[in-house]
Design a protein around this motif. Sequence first.
Motif, PDB file in Angstrom:
ATOM      1  N   THR A 169       0.883  -1.067  -0.009  1.00 42.26           N
ATOM      2  CA  THR A 169      -0.077  -0.028  -0.032  1.00 42.26           C
ATOM      3  C   THR A 169       0.748   1.253  -0.167  1.00 42.26           C
ATOM      4  O   THR A 169       0.720   2.335  -0.707  1.00 42.26           O
TER       5      THR A 169
ATOM      6  N   LYS B  97       1.025   4.023  -2.950  1.00 45.37           N
ATOM      7  CA  LYS B  97       0.653   5.467  -2.367  1.00 45.37           C
ATOM      8  C   LYS B  97       1.747   6.469  -2.738  1.00 45.37           C
ATOM      9  O   LYS B  97       1.353   7.682  -3.262  1.00 45.37           O
ATOM     10  N   ALA B  98       2.872   6.121  -2.456  1.00 45.57           N
ATOM     11  CA  ALA B  98       4.088   7.141  -2.567  1.00 45.57           C
ATOM     12  C   ALA B  98       4.053   7.194  -4.339  1.00 45.57           C
ATOM     13  O   ALA B  98       4.484   8.433  -4.846  1.00 45.57           O
TER      14      ALA B  98
ATOM     15  N   TRP C  80      16.202   6.328  11.369  1.00 46.15           N
ATOM     16  CA  TRP C  80      16.593   7.234  10.263  1.00 46.15           C
ATOM     17  C   TRP C  80      18.010   7.053  10.164  1.00 46.15           C
ATOM     18  O   TRP C  80      18.536   7.470  11.326  1.00 46.15           O
TER      19      TRP C  80
ATOM     20  N   TYR D 244      18.808  11.875   5.629  1.00 47.95           N
ATOM     21  CA  TYR D 244      18.409  10.891   6.518  1.00 47.95           C
ATOM     22  C   TYR D 244      17.135  10.179   5.808  1.00 47.95           C
ATOM     23  O   TYR D 244      16.396  10.753   5.209  1.00 47.95           O
TER      24      TYR D 244
ATOM     25  N   TYR E 147      14.756   6.414   5.979  1.00 48.07           N
ATOM     26  CA  TYR E 147      14.307   5.252   7.164  1.00 48.07           C
ATOM     27  C   TYR E 147      14.498   3.962   6.635  1.00 48.07           C
ATOM     28  O   TYR E 147      14.226   3.369   5.559  1.00 48.07           O
TER      29      TYR E 147
ATOM     30  N   THR F  80      14.629  -0.470   7.951  1.00 50.17           N
ATOM     31  CA  THR F  80      14.223  -1.470   8.825  1.00 50.17           C
ATOM     32  C   THR F  80      14.528  -2.918   8.269  1.00 50.17           C
ATOM     33  O   THR F  80      14.002  -3.240   7.454  1.00 50.17           O
TER      34      THR F  80
ATOM     35  N   GLU G  79       9.645   5.009   0.411  1.00 52.46           N
ATOM     36  CA  GLU G  79       7.982   5.295   0.352  1.00 52.46           C
ATOM     37  C   GLU G  79       7.786   5.742   1.913  1.00 52.46           C
ATOM     38  O   GLU G  79       6.679   6.322   2.152  1.00 52.46           O
ATOM     39  N   LYS G  80       8.804   5.909   2.724  1.00 50.55           N
ATOM     40  CA  LYS G  80       8.726   5.874   4.326  1.00 50.55           C
ATOM     41  C   LYS G  80       9.662   7.256   4.731  1.00 50.55           C
ATOM     42  O   LYS G  80      10.171   7.127   5.926  1.00 50.55           O
TER      43      LYS G  80
ATOM     44  N   GLY H 278      10.181  10.364   4.022  1.00 51.90           N
ATOM     45  CA  GLY H 278       9.397  11.718   3.814  1.00 51.90           C
ATOM     46  C   GLY H 278       9.861  12.191   2.361  1.00 51.90           C
ATOM     47  O   GLY H 278       9.889  11.822   1.426  1.00 51.90           O
TER      48      GLY H 278
ATOM     49  N   LEU I 231      10.498  10.450  -1.413  1.00 52.13           N
ATOM     50  CA  LEU I 231       9.671  10.768  -2.641  1.00 52.13           C
ATOM     51  C   LEU I 231      10.466  11.399  -3.838  1.00 52.13           C
ATOM     52  O   LEU I 231      10.251  11.046  -4.872  1.00 52.13           O
TER      53      LEU I 231
END
Lengths: 215, 255
Positions: A13, A17-18, A118, A139, A141, A143, A181-182, A184, A188
């Motif tokens: 998703t 979305k991005a 980050w 920076y 993100y 994981t 996509e996470k 910021g 993007l």
Amino acid sequence: MIAIVDYRAGNLTSVKKALDQVGADSVVTSDPEVVSLAEKIVLPGVGHFSATAHLADSGLRDAIANTIRRGVPFLGICVGLQWMMESSEEAPEVPGLGIWPGECVRFPASVKSPHVGWNQLEFRDGPSRLLRGIPSGSYVYFTHSYRVPLLANTVAESEYGGRFSAVVEQDRMFGVQFHPEKSGAIGLRLLENFCSLRVTAGSCDPEVLTEQNVD
Amino acid sequence: MLTKRIIACLDVDAGRVVKGIRFLNLKDAGDPAELAAAHSEAGADEIVLLDISATHENRNTLLETVRRTARQLFIPFTVGGGVRTLEDAGAIFDAGADKISMNSAAIATPDLITEIANRFGSQAAIVAIDAKRDEKTGGFEAWVQGGRRQTGQNAITWARQAEDRGAGEILLTSMDRDGTEQGFDCELTKAVADSVRIPVIASGGAGNAQHFTEVFKEGHADAALAASIFHFGLRSIAELKQQLQAAGIPMRCAC
């Protein structure tokens, strides 16, 4: 049309979305034919490396490999990048696509794992189409519990219990360990850079092709 | 360098953000989607949305709220409250969450942690622990059902078990400090953070920048979460991060 490859690993998703946010026309698909016809391919991924076994079982692996061979731009995210390597310690029995040599390895016991949060991108020398307009030191993100070692084609690295590849780029093949996509505005921008790569159609030789909007 | 994270939490009841003191006395703080976007703009590293009513009738309201909040959010987004099954989790991921936070259900059915971790990855499986100091023993006990029921489980032991079951992070709330703005419980945070190898998010008691500095330096927290001090405009996240950066805490600053 950009194909976001769905191989039942985690949720897509946020990637969709991005891409919508940067104005790209994309579709989430698990159909090898749709992948074969795509102008660009994004292979997201969260979770376990073993989930990529589904790509081989479903015919997606061959479709992706053939499409990359024709010079269609490809972006692997997180496990998607790891799959571009030969293999991963996380699931040694599952082969990667083997675009780049080497194995993904676990973080050392000296640091907490997964590496969550980050962290900074440190650019290496040389141009990158994916990082256009993004400053070194930005920076993003992350994981993940496994990492891609530094490669000849690494264009940005990060540090966590040692240095590892954050962005790898070669011809039309791109991989990022973090989640654009996470991440910021920076993330993007990176996705926008990928989506706006223009590829002259009709030729199979990467040397003949031009990316018209490279700075 | 990996930064410490500042997480803005939205406690949501029936589609509105509320905030209470020691889990009670709720007051309205606004629209979740608007607040999430504002916090992201101000520099929040993540957003957590907790459905504090989490009744069955409210599930559709929650999913709609998650969908609306996720739409314009391009930073990590965690949703918790009332997640009881893999299907509950799946619906929340589909609505746009990146991580699920589970609490009561994880204690009742620890296999749920493993199921979610196997299906969506450990990075998506957060175990939330509401801990309260036991005055008699001096130890910390895990409570469930929004702080209404004791479990008899030691919070630190439970955190370790959650890690073994596949949790990717621990969201640790001090019930004694929640909403008091008297500072995080550094002793509790350190005890848990030093016992597990996964990141620990400290929660409960944030009142000023010094409290954050303490929980990162003394509490060994990887991230710190707060709600009311951000929503009610007492402090902008950007300003807080500047102060923490100046105090030697690595921060992602838009500053």
